[in-house]
Enzyme design. Structure first.
Site, PDB file in Angstrom:
ATOM      1  CB  ALA A 246      -9.671  18.226   8.504  1.00 22.24           C
TER       2      ALA A 246
ATOM      3  CG  ASN B 290      -8.348  15.057  16.689  1.00 18.55           C
ATOM      4  OD1 ASN B 290      -8.502  14.251  17.591  1.00 18.55           O
ATOM      5  ND2 ASN B 290      -7.792  16.237  16.894  1.00 18.55           N
TER       6      ASN B 290
ATOM      7  CG  HIS C 107      -6.447  14.010   5.734  1.00 15.33           C
ATOM      8  ND1 HIS C 107      -5.538  13.510   6.641  1.00 15.33           N
ATOM      9  CD2 HIS C 107      -6.740  15.267   6.147  1.00 15.33           C
ATOM     10  CE1 HIS C 107      -5.307  14.421   7.568  1.00 15.33           C
ATOM     11  NE2 HIS C 107      -6.018  15.498   7.289  1.00 15.33           N
TER      12      HIS C 107
END
Length: 271
Positions: free
Chosen positions: A124, A192, A222
């Site tokens: 991601a 992660n 993010h």
């Protein structure tokens, strides 16, 4: 000529099932499925019904023995149970539970000893190529800011421990700030992305992380800020969730497919 490698998939949730379908369809040259693993053999039936070549159920030890590559798409608690036999067998392990590598440096040592490989897809996160490039020189700082919808953090055990109540939250609230190593202890199942970022750059002790609860968001976001002697840059990504699991972005299994395709690509772009 492309040499065909066999690949087993451990975990057939939103990531594993999508990658299995892509390989089965022939859209990943150079790979063929070797077997699947799940919590119970009966769980394979729905996925096998979608595949042109139904796959056998394999234990982790059988997967390590029979497959050239193994995709780990498991709950974090099962990571080591798979990683140890695969790396002992000298195979290639594709890791999705990257946060588990922060506590298991011995597995990296094991891979060096046996000739195995550990491969972490971008998942991601974006910009890992740029981060690896600036790491050739000097990196001054890496800060990752993760913002999640309130519902995505509401049941996190850390909130009760810290005495935080998100009920009725109307403005973004910073939940925790520290090194990736520190934040991983508070949110072991949710770092992660940050773990991969830290391993590509400054390491988990020097990479800084913030986690925010943001009532204005409906998807995880993010944002990464990097300064170095060669360039400074900021990256932002907001992922669309898979239908199977709102906690897994669609780009995550797609990043695995892209990684596998790159192995046999005539033209390779990026580092």
């Amino acid at each position: 000529m492309i040499t065909t490698q066999t690949i087993g998939i451990a975990g057939i949730g939103a990531i594993g099932a999508r990658v299995a379908r892509a390989i089965d369809s022939g859209s990943v040259p150079g790979f063929e499925l070797c077997g699947l693993s799940a919590s119970h053999p009966d769980r394979l039936a729905p996925l096998n019904a979608d595949l042109t070549r139904p796959q056998p159920f394999l234990t982790f030890d059988e997967m390590a023995d029979r497959c050239d590559w193994v995709l780990e798409a498991l709950p974090p608690s099962l990571f080591a149970d798979l990683a140890e036999p695969v790396l002992k067998a000298g195979k290639t392990l594709v890791v999705m539970s990257c946060s588990q590598l922060l506590q298991r440096g011995d597995l990296i040592d094991l891979a060096k000893k046996t000739g195995a490989r550990i491969v972490v897809p971008s998942g991601a996160m974006l910009g890992l190529d740029a981060l690896k490039a600036v790491a050739v020189g000097r990196i001054d700082s890496v800060v990752i800011e993760t913002r999640k919808p309130v519902a995505g953090l509401q049941n996190a055990p850390y909130l009760a421990k810290a005495g935080l109540d998100l009920t009725g939250l109307t403005e973004p609230m910073q939940i925790i700030e520290g090194s990736v190593s520190e934040v991983a202890k508070a949110f072991p199942a949710n770092v992660n992305v940050a773990a991969a970022l830290s391993l590509a750059g400054l390491g988990p002790d020097r990479t800084r992380m913030q986690v925010w609860a943001d009532p204005t968001l409906t998807r995880n976001m993010h944002r990464v800020h990097i300064t170095s002697d060669s360039s400074d840059f900021t990256m932002t990504i907001q992922n669309r969730p898979t239908e199977e699991n709102p906690g897994t972005g669609r780009i995550t299994p797609q990043s695995v497919v892209a990684l596998l395709r790159n192995r046999s690509a005539t033209l390779q772009i990026g580092s």
